[in-house]
Design an enzyme around this catalytic site. Structure first.
Site, PDB file in Angstrom:
ATOM      1  NE  ARG A  56      61.976  86.781  16.555  1.00 21.46           N
ATOM      2  CZ  ARG A  56      62.938  86.376  15.675  1.00 21.46           C
ATOM      3  NH1 ARG A  56      62.523  86.301  14.635  1.00 21.46           N
ATOM      4  NH2 ARG A  56      64.002  86.441  15.963  1.00 21.46           N
ATOM      5  CB  THR A  57      61.900  92.505  20.376  1.00 21.16           C
ATOM      6  OG1 THR A  57      61.898  91.175  20.887  1.00 21.16           O
ATOM      7  CG2 THR A  57      61.338  93.588  21.513  1.00 21.16           C
ATOM      8  CE  LYS A  85      79.932 112.496  16.554  1.00 25.63           C
ATOM      9  NZ  LYS A  85      79.209 113.227  16.657  1.00 25.63           N
ATOM     10  NE  ARG A 106      66.356  92.902  22.718  1.00 22.84           N
ATOM     11  CZ  ARG A 106      65.852  91.805  21.929  1.00 22.84           C
ATOM     12  NH1 ARG A 106      66.582  91.187  21.082  1.00 22.84           N
ATOM     13  NH2 ARG A 106      64.770  91.307  22.262  1.00 22.84           N
ATOM     14  CG  HIS A 134      62.198  89.945  26.314  1.00 16.64           C
ATOM     15  ND1 HIS A 134      61.433  91.123  26.022  1.00 16.64           N
ATOM     16  CD2 HIS A 134      62.470  89.273  25.246  1.00 16.64           C
ATOM     17  CE1 HIS A 134      61.418  91.166  24.519  1.00 16.64           C
ATOM     18  NE2 HIS A 134      62.306  90.330  24.169  1.00 16.64           N
TER      19      HIS A 134
END
Lengths: 305, 146
Positions: A56-57, A85, A106, A134
């Site tokens: 969703r976000t 890497k 996020r 959030h």
């Protein structure tokens, strides 16, 4: 004023700015409904940098950028980046910042969004940092509550579930206290909200915050349910037991107010019985949809367009 | 007096007094003491105010801001005597600063400051508690990792 600022924590946003965002989200929603959203982000590039899973976000932000006529750069995971890497997070962020007008991040570590904001020259928006914050979920939750109930102040809002691990609940408690809602925290034993967070909102906003170990929603105007985060439990059986005890069913809604609104940040798993989805109380899918106009409003305000 | 330990005076340096008994070793471990300095740590010294206390004397040493902040976190009641030419030229109590930068580590193992190269920062809240500027968790002064 949000122009040019990072949005890392709900604690950074003044009530007047949230009120401005609630108004601007209404305008954005009206534009979406009419099929004429503004092209405020035309010529802008927004990077979505998600080191943790999200449906969703991430998609909501991407939809919001596209609705506003902007372009998206998308980093999907560590596996798909040069971090595989051995490149450091800070170097990765500096590179992405150089390509973008705004960075949405996020990450699993608490405080990672603040760290990203230290590094990036362009505004950073926190889309979830570990168990911490959030803020954009809270903004859309406040927008959803006001859209559905006409106000936030004076409402009885019950926060139900794993309040210990859910970052959405911590941010939301702060937002609800700011808007003078009466909050009842309902959680299984051991999954209570961090007492320091409760103490802070009581002290700072003189907020009415009650705590309960029983799922009784009779007084609730809004019940905001979240899942038990099984991935954070050492013993999955314990998580299962905690979830079963706090499952919202038709039985647990007996005696509830007729206009009770049930919200959920999603994904929901077992915490709301499937038969609830078809009832008048279930508003969580509409809530998720409302994230688009709110995130459109936020990005437009932050970019000053 | 028989059985009494005598520690010679220092000409130039710092005496940290009123360290709670038992914390002297922790305090000496937090300071950057030059190899050329003489230092004496007195443990369980009788004290009218505290019952017993620890005292640290260090010659040729002035404490910097970070060291003062660390002492304030461990021993908020400690007092400092700055000695020059054998005389006390300054007396002060340690004070918890409003902001801690690079002084202590965040006790939250999932805090980004424990994983990336970033200087931990804490702001003082009401009641002398400290909030990590990154993970936003609030801690008692004694919980911070030195």
């Amino acid at each position: 004023m949000l122009k040019g600022r990072d949005v890392v924590s709900i604690r950074d946003i003044a009530k007047s700015d949230i009120e401005l965002l609630l108004r601007r989200a209404e305008e954005m929603e009206a534009g979406l409904v009419a099929g004429t959203p503004p092209d405020s982000l035309r010529g802008k590039i927004v990077s979505t940098v998600f080191f943790e899973p999200s449906t969703r976000t991430k998609m909501c932000f991407q939809a919001a950028v596209k609705r506003l006529g902007g372009q998206i750069l998308n980093l999907t995971s560590v596996q798909a980046s040069s971090m595989k890497k051995g490149e450091s997070l800070s170097d990765t962020l500096r590179i992405i910042d150089g390509y973008s007008d705004m960075v949405i991040i996020r990450h699993a570590l608490d405080g990672s969004a603040r760290y990203a904001a230290d590094i990036c020259a362009h505004p950073v928006i926190n889309a979830g940092d570990g168990g911490n914050q959030h803020p954009t979920q809270t903004l859309l939750d406040l927008y959803a509550i006001r859209r559905m109930k006409g106000r936030i102040d004076g409402l009885d809002v019950f926060l139900v579930g794993d309040l210990k691990h859910a970052r959405t609940m911590k941010s939301l408690l702060y937002g609800l206290a700011l808007f003078k809602a009466r909050v009842t925290l309902v959680s299984p034993q051991g999954l209570e909200m961090n007492p320091k967070v409760v103490e802070e909102v009581r002290g700072k906003f003189k907020a009415e915050v009650a705590e309960s170990g029983a799922l009784d929603l009779k007084q609730a105007d809004v019940a905001y349910v979240c899942r038990v985060q099984k991935e954070r439990f050492a013993d999955p059986y314990e998580a299962e037991l905690a979830q079963k005890k706090f499952m919202v069913t038709t039985e647990s809604l007996k005696g509830a107010k007729g206009d009770l609104v049930l919200l959920h940040p999603l994904p929901k798993v077992d915490e709301i019985a499937p038969e609830i989805d078809g009832t008048k109380h279930a508003k969580y899918f509409e809530q998720a949809r409302l994230g688009v106009p709110m995130r459109m409003a936020l990005m437009a305000e932050v970019l000053g367009v | 007096m028989p059985g009494e330990l005598v520690v010679e005076k220092i000409e130039n340096g710092t005496v940290i007094d009123h360290i709670p008994a038992g914390l002297g070793l922790k305090v000496i471990g937090m300071l950057k003491i030059p190899r050329s300095s003489k230092a004496a740590l007195l443990l369980n010294v009788p004290s009218k105010r505290m019952g017993s206390k620890d005292i640290l004397k260090v010659s040729g040493k002035q404490l910097d801001e970070k060291e003062l902040s660390k002492i304030a976190l461990v021993a908020p009641a400690a007092t400092l005597n700055v000695i020059r030419d054998g005389a006390v030229v300054e007396k002060a109590s340690v004070r918890l600063p409003k902001e801690l930068k690079g002084v202590a580590k965040c006790p939250n193992p999932n805090c980004v400051t424990n994983h990336e190269r970033v200087e931990p920062k804490f702001g003082q809240e009401e009641g002398g508690k400290f909030r990590c500027e990154y993970c936003e968790m609030v801690f008692e002064a004694g919980e911070l990792i030195l």
